[in-house]
Enzyme design. Structure first.
Site, PDB file in Angstrom:
ATOM      1  N   CYS A 149       0.833  -1.201   0.000  1.00 41.31           N
ATOM      2  CA  CYS A 149       0.000   0.000   0.000  1.00 41.31           C
ATOM      3  C   CYS A 149       0.871   1.255   0.000  1.00 41.31           C
ATOM      4  CB  CYS A 149      -0.918   0.012   1.214  1.00 41.31           C
ATOM      5  SG  CYS A 149      -2.261  -1.184   1.124  1.00 41.31           S
ATOM      6  N   TYR A 175      -7.853  -8.076   7.689  1.00 38.99           N
ATOM      7  CA  TYR A 175      -8.882  -7.423   6.888  1.00 38.99           C
ATOM      8  C   TYR A 175     -10.109  -8.321   6.773  1.00 38.99           C
ATOM      9  CZ  TYR A 175      -5.077  -4.194   6.252  1.00 38.99           C
ATOM     10  OH  TYR A 175      -4.065  -3.305   6.503  1.00 38.99           O
ATOM     11  N   ARG A 234      -4.221 -14.751  -0.445  1.00 39.46           N
ATOM     12  CA  ARG A 234      -3.244 -14.490   0.615  1.00 39.46           C
ATOM     13  C   ARG A 234      -3.920 -14.717   1.955  1.00 39.46           C
ATOM     14  NH1 ARG A 234       1.014  -9.390   1.156  1.00 39.46           N
ATOM     15  NH2 ARG A 234       2.571 -10.621   2.272  1.00 39.46           N
ATOM     16  N   LEU A 236      10.699 -11.226   5.826  1.00 45.11           N
ATOM     17  CA  LEU A 236      12.115 -10.907   6.033  1.00 45.11           C
ATOM     18  C   LEU A 236      13.038 -11.824   5.244  1.00 45.11           C
ATOM     19  CD1 LEU A 236      12.385  -9.947   9.821  1.00 45.11           C
ATOM     20  CD2 LEU A 236      12.250  -8.450   7.829  1.00 45.11           C
ATOM     21  N   GLN A 290      -4.180  -7.263  -6.128  1.00 45.51           N
ATOM     22  CA  GLN A 290      -4.777  -7.760  -4.888  1.00 45.51           C
ATOM     23  C   GLN A 290      -6.100  -7.027  -4.643  1.00 45.51           C
ATOM     24  OE1 GLN A 290      -3.380  -6.637  -0.802  1.00 45.51           O
ATOM     25  NE2 GLN A 290      -2.778  -8.794  -0.672  1.00 45.51           N
TER      26      GLN A 290
END
Length: 367
Positions: A27, A185, A233, A304, A102
């Site tokens: 985003c 979400y 996802r 990461l 997405q």
């Protein structure tokens, strides 16, 4: 010498990906009334020259109320579609990288300030806020206004808005749709018992909690061309006692596979402010591997993953089929170039950049 596994191709339905590097959605909180602008052209344009196998556009809300912030991108109107078309067309002119989008609805985590504003959630009567919705009237945090619990009409409207956004994505020529069912979400809110306290057929058992996300998946799958992939996802754990668990994530992934999902993108967390996460390089890879061990469709690992050797080991060992990079790509938009150089692979670059190939790496670039 054989190519490193990170740089081997992969086919999803009819889509050929040049390598296993996926640029995950990020985003930018820079849209105007849901519409992309020159920032997105610049931001995504440079990532389109990264050499990654797939570039994913940021979370695009399926309705104005589904945006995380007032400055989020949407794909819910002719204006937002036209603005996104300008960016897509600009990328297509200069890059052959496959493009994903997405699709998302923020649910109870909507109506917030941009991260750098440090203003937290906005109340419904704030000029930049609105009333949020969710599976149940359970607020995200003590500072948040409780959401309205969705009734049958509200569920149908959101389900239809996902399908409409998928139709717009098809019109724009996207190669892949990713459904956002992670990071706290709306679709994740249905999956987690911490946010879903319904007593109807959409709450209670995992089968019930998964019902609405699966209905949305079905609607999107039907609206998007059959020869193009749809991925999902997920957050494989809430990292909070009593929340969504890895075992449930595995079971949900099997449900998605049975309905025709092409890829599971495994992340974690984001649903509850009390989450406790031990963060280290590759900390989410074991979650991806657990899902991969249970399904036959490919899995994306994230978290990461910053070193090329680490990314290569994840693919070569079979822990995942793709690696996703996000902040890493913001910090180093040419990360795939540098990974190819370090691993002894080749990467496709635009003709305009051929002359920057390092003198000591005569076979790094292909055009």
């Amino acid at each position: 010498m054989s190519a490193p596994q990170l740089f081997t191709p992969y086919k999803l339905r009819n889509l050929e990906l040049a390598n296993r590097i996926v640029i995950a959605p990020m985003c930018q909180y820079s849209a105007e009334n849901g519409c992309m602008n020159d920032w997105h052209m610049m931001h995504l344009g440079q990532l389109a020259q990264s050499g990654a196998g797939l570039l994913t556009f940021e979370a695009s809300a399926v309705s104005p109320e589904g945006r995380i912030t007032w400055a989020d991108v949407g794909l819910y109107s002719d204006a937002s579609e036209a603005a996104m078309k300008r960016v897509v067309d600009g990328i297509r002119r200069w890059s052959s990288v496959p493009l994903a989008i997405q699709l998302s609805h923020a649910g109870r985590k909507a109506s917030t300030a941009r991260p750098w504003d440090n203003a937290g959630p906005y109340a419904p009567d704030h000029e930049k806020g609105w009333q949020t919705v969710a599976p149940s009237a359970v607020a995200w945090s003590a500072e948040s206004t409780p959401p309205q619990a969705l009734d049958e009409a509200g569920l149908a409207a959101i389900r239809d808005s996902f399908a409409e956004a998928a139709t717009r994505a098809a019109r724009l020529g996207f190669d892949v749709i990713q459904l956002h069912a992670a990071h706290g979400y709306l679709l994740h809110q249905f999956l987690s018992p911490l946010s879903n306290q319904r007593t109807d057929s959409y709450g209670g058992s995992l089968e019930n909690r998964a019902r609405f996300p699966l209905e949305v998946f079905d609607a999107v799958r039907e609206a998007f061309p059959a020869d193009k992939p749809v991925s999902v996802r997920i957050s494989a754990t809430d990292w909070v006692e009593g929340g969504f668990t890895l075992d449930e994530a595995v079971a949900f992934s099997k449900m998605l596979e049975a309905r025709g999902a092409d890829v599971i993108h495994v992340s974690s967390g984001g649903l509850h402010p009390d989450q406790q996460i031990n963060v280290y390089p590759g900390y989410q890879v074991p979650l991806a591997q657990a899902v991969k061990n249970a399904v036959a469709i490919p899995v994306v690992a994230v978290g990461l993953i910053t070193e090329p050797e680490h990314a290569e080991s994840i693919i070569a060992s079979g822990e995942a089929d793709f690696i996703g990079i996000a902040r890493t790509a913001l910090y180093d938009p040419r990360w795939p170039w540098h990974a190819a150089a370090k691993l002894g692979a080749q990467v496709k670059v635009a003709s305009q950049y051929q002359r920057c190939q390092p003198h000591a790496l005569k076979n790094l670039f292909t055009s």
